[in-house]
Design a protein around this motif. Structure first.
Motif, mmCIF file in Angstrom:
data_model
loop_
_atom_site.group_PDB
_atom_site.id
_atom_site.type_symbol
_atom_site.label_atom_id
_atom_site.label_comp_id
_atom_site.label_asym_id
_atom_site.label_seq_id
_atom_site.Cartn_x
_atom_site.Cartn_y
_atom_site.Cartn_z
ATOM 1 N N TYR A 141 0.847 -1.204 0.000
ATOM 2 C CA TYR A 141 0.000 0.000 0.000
ATOM 3 C C TYR A 141 0.876 1.246 0.000
ATOM 4 O O TYR A 141 1.911 1.293 0.665
ATOM 5 C CB TYR A 141 -0.911 0.039 1.243
ATOM 6 N N ILE A 142 0.425 2.266 -0.747
ATOM 7 C CA ILE A 142 1.147 3.540 -0.815
ATOM 8 C C ILE A 142 0.137 4.671 -0.605
ATOM 9 O O ILE A 142 -0.967 4.637 -1.177
ATOM 10 C CB ILE A 142 1.817 3.716 -2.205
ATOM 11 N N PHE A 143 0.543 5.650 0.180
ATOM 12 C CA PHE A 143 -0.308 6.819 0.417
ATOM 13 C C PHE A 143 0.501 8.072 0.131
ATOM 14 O O PHE A 143 1.643 8.196 0.582
ATOM 15 C CB PHE A 143 -0.819 6.825 1.865
ATOM 16 N N VAL A 144 -0.098 8.990 -0.604
ATOM 17 C CA VAL A 144 0.571 10.248 -0.960
ATOM 18 C C VAL A 144 -0.304 11.391 -0.462
ATOM 19 O O VAL A 144 -1.506 11.429 -0.744
ATOM 20 C CB VAL A 144 0.781 10.343 -2.484
ATOM 21 N N THR A 145 0.305 12.323 0.263
ATOM 22 C CA THR A 145 -0.467 13.419 0.858
ATOM 23 C C THR A 145 -0.833 14.493 -0.154
ATOM 24 O O THR A 145 -1.915 15.050 -0.123
ATOM 25 C CB THR A 145 0.340 14.066 1.993
ATOM 26 N N HIS A 146 0.112 14.823 -1.027
ATOM 27 C CA HIS A 146 -0.126 15.873 -2.015
ATOM 28 C C HIS A 146 0.944 15.764 -3.098
ATOM 29 O O HIS A 146 1.876 14.966 -2.985
ATOM 30 C CB HIS A 146 -0.152 17.261 -1.361
ATOM 31 N N MET A 147 0.773 16.579 -4.128
ATOM 32 C CA MET A 147 1.580 16.362 -5.333
ATOM 33 C C MET A 147 2.888 17.153 -5.346
ATOM 34 O O MET A 147 3.553 17.201 -6.383
ATOM 35 C CB MET A 147 0.742 16.668 -6.583
ATOM 36 N N HIS A 148 3.286 17.760 -4.257
ATOM 37 C CA HIS A 148 4.622 18.364 -4.212
ATOM 38 C C HIS A 148 5.673 17.274 -4.428
ATOM 39 O O HIS A 148 5.564 16.167 -3.884
ATOM 40 C CB HIS A 148 4.858 19.034 -2.859
#
Ligand SMILES: [Zn+2]
Ligand SMILES: [Zn+2]
Length: 318
Positions: free
Chosen positions: A92-99
């Protein structure tokens, strides 16, 4: 001639067969049964600049051996290996925002896992834009993928990485062990497409808030959490930072508008009554003159619980 114990150890470490010989010790940790819940900080410096010392933002939550990677800044793959997380176990991968400091190495990480034996689906959750980033990553690496698939008998990684974009606060995914919830939080100029995450595990609740401007609403989201992992901006260090680099005037304005000072981090932790506060995404994260005490001092004015200043490869067990 039969091998003595030292030779057996060398052989087993070299061949990865340590478990077969029943050997114990840190060098053979990967062969031990994986149980428990722990958060490992893979990169604790905020921002996209790659320097020596702290790596860029990345983390992994391990729940009974299953990795939940949270943010994929430059260096995440190497740090996963250093943390003894087997790359083919990515799930599983989680990304907070696209910075870029949060997403730049997502494609490389999955690609690297695939090249060393990833065989199952990987689910990636993140803001709008993540699907396009992944699609374009595969496009830019098409040549290598299409050489290796027939040559090495590998499955198509483009079908293994599933992206689900998050469009609002609320439930993200529930696995058999972990419930993940997103919470929209402002990070100007990104105000809609930026999220904090809550991980409800069998051993406790972890809230991760990187990046965010000071947002008192986060205290409600994090109320009672066992661990609040929050970004931190050390205000007295900002001027020294902007002297060291080139785009100083715009950088300072961005930092002040988009991030949370150490004092305000303490306010959030106190209002949320969390059991432990961890500061990470440190800005500036490459100034050795800023001690842990300096990071914590202003937060302590408001929060009297335990505070930890994260370091790369630090592990916190729940
Ligand atoms: Zn960041
Ligand atoms: Zn950011």
């Amino acid at each position: 001639m039969p091998l003595d114990r030292r030779q057996l150890l060398q052989l087993s470490l070299a061949s990865g067969l340590a478990g077969t010989f029943g050997l114990k010790g840190s060098a053979v940790r990967a062969a031990e049964p994986a149980t428990g819940t722990k958060w490992i900080f893979l990169g604790t410096k905020g921002g996209p600049r790659v320097t020596t010392g702290r790596s860029n933002p990345a983390n992994v939550l391990l729940v009974d051996g299953v990795p939940y990677v949270v943010d994929c800044g430059p260096g995440v793959t190497k740090r996963l290996v250093e943390a003894k997380v087997e790359l083919p176990s990515l799930r599983y991968i989680f990304v907070t925002h696209m910075h870029s400091d949060h997403v730049l190495e997502l494609g490389n990480m999955v690609d690297s896992a695939w090249s060393v034996g990833l065989k199952h689906e990987v689910d990636a959750f993140g803001p709008v834009g993540l699907a396009a980033l992944v699609k374009n990553y595969w496009e830019s690496n098409k040549a290598d993928i299409e050489i290796r698939m027939p040559d090495e008998g590998k499955p198509d990684p483009r079908e293994m990485l599933k992206v689900k974009e998050i469009t609002n606060s609320g439930p993200v995914v529930s696995t058999d062990k972990v419930k993940v919830t997103a919470f929209r939080t402002p990070h100007p100029p990104i105000n809609e497409n930026n999220y904090a995450f809550k991980f409800e595990t069998p051993k406790g609740v972890i809230v991760y808030a990187c990046d965010t401007a000071y947002n008192p609403e986060l205290a409600k989201f994090a109320a009672g959490a066992d661990l609040l992992i929050h970004e931190a901006l050390y205000l007295p260090g900002v001027d020294a930072l902007t002297k060291r680099i080139k785009n100083a005037s715009t950088l300072k304005a961005h930092l002040m508008a988009s991030h949370t000072s150490t004092e305000d981090v303490g306010k959030i932790a106190a209002a949320a009554k969390v059991k432990k506060l961890v500061m990470t995404h440190l800005v500036p994260g490459d100034d050795p003159s800023i001690t842990d005490e300096m990071w914590m001092a202003d937060a302590k004015k408001h929060y009297d619980g335990p505070i930890v200043v994260a370091r790369d490869l630090m592990e916190i067990e729940l």
